[in-house]
Scaffold this motif. Structure first.
Motif, PDB file in Angstrom:
ATOM      1  N   ARG A  15       0.831  -1.206   0.000  1.00 49.91           N
ATOM      2  CA  ARG A  15       0.000   0.000   0.000  1.00 49.91           C
ATOM      3  C   ARG A  15       0.867   1.259   0.000  1.00 49.91           C
ATOM      4  NH1 ARG A  15      -0.029  -1.909   5.171  1.00 49.91           N
ATOM      5  NH2 ARG A  15       0.264  -0.425   6.893  1.00 49.91           N
ATOM      6  N   TYR A  16       2.047   1.199   0.633  1.00 49.15           N
ATOM      7  CA  TYR A  16       2.960   2.336   0.614  1.00 49.15           C
ATOM      8  C   TYR A  16       3.518   2.538  -0.785  1.00 49.15           C
ATOM      9  CZ  TYR A  16       3.152   2.632   5.757  1.00 49.15           C
ATOM     10  OH  TYR A  16       2.840   2.800   7.082  1.00 49.15           O
TER      11      TYR A  16
ATOM     12  N   TYR B  91       0.819   3.975  -3.033  1.00 48.71           N
ATOM     13  CA  TYR B  91       0.613   5.405  -2.765  1.00 48.71           C
ATOM     14  C   TYR B  91       1.730   6.232  -3.387  1.00 48.71           C
ATOM     15  CZ  TYR B  91      -0.215   9.675  -0.042  1.00 48.71           C
ATOM     16  OH  TYR B  91      -0.465  10.967   0.344  1.00 48.71           O
TER      17      TYR B  91
ATOM     18  N   GLN C 185       1.282   9.038  -6.443  1.00 48.09           N
ATOM     19  CA  GLN C 185       1.746  10.427  -6.352  1.00 48.09           C
ATOM     20  C   GLN C 185       2.666  10.777  -7.515  1.00 48.09           C
ATOM     21  OE1 GLN C 185       3.354  10.208  -2.284  1.00 48.09           O
ATOM     22  NE2 GLN C 185       1.903  11.796  -1.738  1.00 48.09           N
TER      23      GLN C 185
END
Length: 249
Positions: free
Chosen positions: A220-221, A224, A228
């Motif tokens: 999930r990091y 993300y 971005q």
């Protein structure tokens, strides 16, 4: 991300925003890419498809060729994951200044050692935070590295410049894994100070992030971070979908 919880919201947003492609690249790509996609509404068949694909390619190019941006995003993701791992068992970290004040009022806060000092900096209590850090009993090489790193960060918050000399000396005594964490943490604190004073910070943080690999970083990091970095092409896709739904494509 965990990292942004340690920053005033405005500075945290600026760091996350500026981590990606330089604004000049993004603006030029947005103008040209959007123009090509919009021009596609005047065409039909293969010509329309070619213009849409060209527009999306232009919007994607800055995100792909921005090597520093990818290193920065990966470094941020790794550091956030490592912070979360190291703080397991501690009271949940606050996200705002008001939250930090409430956090410090908890009875358990006094037992968190240097973490308490970190939260104090969120409320502007830099003098109290420095006293707590200096009084901390550093029993290991990593304790000493953390103390020197936090003192450098606190001094930077007050003076506007981070002197990393003592922190780097202490960090050099650590093994490779611990060294990476503390070097990136020091680079993050430096980036915070630089961004607070509207000075360039990307290249230094990208250099500190060199060598970081996705292994061990939660999916999930990584997702993300990729979102971005690839925000421009996502905007392009939304434009295409919007024009298609409106019946222009």
């Amino acid at each position: 991300m965990t990292l942004s919880r340690h920053l005033p919201l405005a500075v945290g947003r600026r760091l996350l925003r500026d981590a990606g492609p330089p604004p000049g690249w993004a603006i030029v790509a947005l103008i040209i890419g959007s123009a090509l996609i919009t021009l596609a509404t005047t065409q039909s068949g293969a010509g329309r498809l070619v213009l849409v694909l060209l527009g999306l390619a232009v919007l994607t190019a800055p995100s792909i060729i921005d090597a520093d941006g990818w290193r920065i995003r990966l470094g941020m993701a790794w550091l956030a994951a490592e912070q979360r791992r190291r703080m397991a068992g501690f009271p949940r970290m606050p996200r705002t200044q008001a939250g930090a004040e409430r956090w410090l009022e908890q009875p358990a806060a006094a037992d968190t050692g240097l973490t308490q000092a970190s939260v104090m900096t969120m409320t502007g209590q830099t003098r109290e935070a420095r006293e707590l850090v200096r009084a901390y009993r550093a029993e290991t090489a990593e304790d000493r590295a953390r103390v020197e790193r936090m003192l450098a960060a606190i001094d930077g918050m007050e003076t506007g410049h981070v002197d990393p000399t003592k922190a780097l000396t202490a960090i050099d005594a650590l093994d490779a894994d611990a060294r990476r964490y503390h070097l990136l943490s020091l680079a993050w604190s430096t980036a915070w100070v630089e961004a607070s004073h509207k000075r360039p910070w990307r290249r230094a943080f990208a250099a500190a992030s060199a060598g970081v690999r996705p292994a061990g970083i939660p999916a999930r990091y990584l997702a993300y971070a990729a979102f971005q970095q690839l925000l421009l092409p996502f905007v392009g896709l939304l434009l295409v979908v919007g024009l298609w739904v409106a019946g222009w494509l």
